[in-house]
Scaffold this motif. Structure first.
Motif, PDB file in Angstrom:
ATOM      1  N   GLN A 160       0.815  -1.213   0.000  1.00 20.68           N
ATOM      2  CA  GLN A 160       0.000   0.000   0.000  1.00 20.68           C
ATOM      3  C   GLN A 160       0.854   1.272   0.000  1.00 20.68           C
ATOM      4  O   GLN A 160       1.817   1.396   0.763  1.00 20.68           O
ATOM      5  N   SER A 161       0.424   2.213  -0.842  1.00 21.20           N
ATOM      6  CA  SER A 161       1.184   3.453  -0.987  1.00 21.20           C
ATOM      7  C   SER A 161       0.925   4.400   0.193  1.00 21.20           C
ATOM      8  O   SER A 161      -0.072   4.283   0.909  1.00 21.20           O
ATOM      9  N   VAL A 162       1.821   5.359   0.351  1.00 18.07           N
ATOM     10  CA  VAL A 162       1.753   6.267   1.503  1.00 18.07           C
ATOM     11  C   VAL A 162       0.613   7.285   1.398  1.00 18.07           C
ATOM     12  O   VAL A 162       0.173   7.822   2.420  1.00 18.07           O
ATOM     13  N   TYR A 284       1.815  -6.313 -17.074  1.00 23.73           N
ATOM     14  CA  TYR A 284       1.092  -6.699 -15.853  1.00 23.73           C
ATOM     15  C   TYR A 284       0.742  -5.404 -15.152  1.00 23.73           C
ATOM     16  O   TYR A 284       1.287  -4.342 -15.479  1.00 23.73           O
ATOM     17  N   PRO A 285      -0.214  -5.416 -14.204  1.00 22.14           N
ATOM     18  CA  PRO A 285      -0.620  -4.162 -13.562  1.00 22.14           C
ATOM     19  C   PRO A 285       0.527  -3.533 -12.774  1.00 22.14           C
ATOM     20  O   PRO A 285       1.237  -4.211 -12.026  1.00 22.14           O
ATOM     21  N   ALA A 291      -2.298   4.718 -11.330  1.00 21.09           N
ATOM     22  CA  ALA A 291      -2.460   6.062 -10.739  1.00 21.09           C
ATOM     23  C   ALA A 291      -3.071   7.026 -11.743  1.00 21.09           C
ATOM     24  O   ALA A 291      -2.683   7.047 -12.919  1.00 21.09           O
ATOM     25  N   GLY A 292      -4.048   7.802 -11.280  1.00 19.99           N
ATOM     26  CA  GLY A 292      -4.634   8.838 -12.119  1.00 19.99           C
ATOM     27  C   GLY A 292      -5.799   8.368 -12.971  1.00 19.99           C
ATOM     28  O   GLY A 292      -6.322   9.143 -13.773  1.00 19.99           O
ATOM     29  N   GLN A 293      -6.219   7.108 -12.817  1.00 25.21           N
ATOM     30  CA  GLN A 293      -7.401   6.638 -13.555  1.00 25.21           C
ATOM     31  C   GLN A 293      -8.261   5.780 -12.602  1.00 25.21           C
ATOM     32  O   GLN A 293      -7.870   5.522 -11.472  1.00 25.21           O
ATOM     33  N   ASP A 294      -9.437   5.353 -13.088  1.00 26.22           N
ATOM     34  CA  ASP A 294     -10.424   4.779 -12.163  1.00 26.22           C
ATOM     35  C   ASP A 294     -10.620   3.272 -12.244  1.00 26.22           C
ATOM     36  O   ASP A 294     -11.370   2.716 -11.447  1.00 26.22           O
ATOM     37  N   ALA A 317      -4.907  -0.628  -8.036  1.00 22.37           N
ATOM     38  CA  ALA A 317      -5.801   0.504  -8.337  1.00 22.37           C
ATOM     39  C   ALA A 317      -5.271   1.757  -7.652  1.00 22.37           C
ATOM     40  O   ALA A 317      -4.443   1.689  -6.726  1.00 22.37           O
ATOM     41  N   ASP A 318      -5.762   2.891  -8.113  1.00 24.26           N
ATOM     42  CA  ASP A 318      -5.415   4.181  -7.504  1.00 24.26           C
ATOM     43  C   ASP A 318      -6.207   4.308  -6.203  1.00 24.26           C
ATOM     44  O   ASP A 318      -7.432   4.420  -6.228  1.00 24.26           O
TER      45      ASP A 318
END
Ligand code: A2P
Length: 340
Positions: A160-162, A284-285, A291-294, A317-318
């Motif tokens: 998980q990103s910060v 691959y993802p 980032a930046g899309q849904d 996902a973002d």
């Protein structure tokens, strides 16, 4: 869509998720008649942009919600605990991004691709909960698999990103990285350890069972959203030195055989999903692509050879968009189009 327009408030408008909520309202052409920006007293008067206008931030108080139709909350659990019922009392429908109300049986917990019908239950408390970021992207990919192959058990590890921790954590990773590459002393205030060039198997508080609260959110929220109370889920949640997007390694066991080609087909037509899965081309993802899309990106789809019916997935996902702001605004769209 009806022609009705709504007075909308964003609570936590100056935060990482609040900012994105404002952008999503603008991008989706949400039927906003007027937008009120709310945050703490520290931010009063700060100008924020919406549709080319500058709107000053007001202080969140118990009197903030008179005349407001819909409030998107993302200002932490204790703010939601106190102010969401006050807003509901004033006739405002709350869409709450914190964990405060998610497991309340009278509060629907909604991912529009999975359980849009649950929005109808908003009338019970006037609150709809937006799920945990890691849970949202996981159920977007798991629900179509469950509908076809019946999922028995899920084992997930997250990366998980910060940005999920908020603006201060984004600054902390940036500042620590810059200090490290310049051989300077590293300062730390948000996380219990250095996050730069590190991985922390610790998100939210530790609980008596040895899991973290984040891990148990993934267990309990997945069951509630997928309406599968007996689904076995175990999670390990890890903070990694990435700014945006959460990645997840997900192992799934199903009742029916789930050949990878069939899983790939099911996911290819699933709402909100994009299959990115061509290892021969190194496709691959990736966090940077999500980032930046849904959409929720799914790849590395392969048989789990250690069990009769199992599949492994890599889901990205973002976290600020689909994991938080986009999902909340999509819930708002269901509300305005069907219920308000
Ligand atoms: P402020 O900027 O005035 O502190 P993030 O998750 O990026 O850290 O953002 C948290 C958001 O929640 C910010 O908009 C912050 O406002 C807001 N917030 C935090 N505590 C309160 C509070 N007690 N009352 C109102 N807003 C709050």
């Amino acid at each position: 869509m009806g022609s009705k327009q709504f007075h909308v408030a964003v609570v936590g408008a100056t935060g990482a998720v609040g900012n994105q909520m404002i952008a999503c309202l603008e991008e989706t052409n949400f039927p906003v008649k007027r937008l009120t920006m709310l945050a703490s007293s520290r931010s009063v008067g700060r100008p924020l942009r919406f549709r080319g206008d500058s709107i000053e931030v007001q202080e969140l108080t118990e009197r903030s919600f008179k005349g407001i139709d819909i409030a998107l909350f993302s200002a932490g659990g204790s703010t939601s605990e106190t102010f969401a019922p006050m807003a509901a009392q004033d006739g405002c429908v709350v869409i709450d991004n914190s964990s405060a109300w998610r497991m309340d049986p009278q509060v629907p917990l909604v991912v529009p691709e999975v359980n849009p019908h649950a929005v109808a239950q908003y009338t019970q408390k006037g609150i709809i909960a937006n799920p945990n970021c890691s849970t949202i992207q996981m159920v977007v990919a798991l629900n179509p698999i469950h509908q076809t192959f019946r999922i028995r058990r899920v084992v997930v590890s997250t990366y998980q990103s910060v940005s999920g921790t908020g603006k201060k954590a984004i600054d902390e990773l940036f500042n620590q990285t810059r200090a490290m590459i310049n051989f300077l002393d590293v300062e730390r205030s948000v996380y219990p350890h250095r996050i730069a060039f590190n991985c922390l198997p610790h998100i939210d508080k530790f609980l008596d069972n040895g899991y973290t609260k984040e891990e148990m959110k993934m267990v309990n929220e997945t069951r509630k959203i997928m309406e599968a109370p007996a689904l076995a889920v175990t999670a390990t949640t890890v903070r990694v030195p990435v700014f945006f997007s959460h990645s997840e390694s997900v192992n799934v066991e199903t009742e029916r055989p789930c050949p990878p080609e069939e899983v790939r087909q099911v996911l290819a037509t699933a709402p909100g999903v994009r299959v990115v899965d061509d290892p021969s081309q190194n496709r691959y993802p990736l966090a940077t692509d999500a980032a930046g899309q849904d959409l929720t990106l799914v790849g590395r789809i392969r048989r789990d050879e250690s069990v009769p019916n199992g599949i492994n997935l890599w889901i990205v996902a973002d976290n600020i968009r689909k994991g938080a702001a986009t999902n909340a605004v999509q819930i708002g769209q269901i509300l305005t189009q069907t219920y308000l």
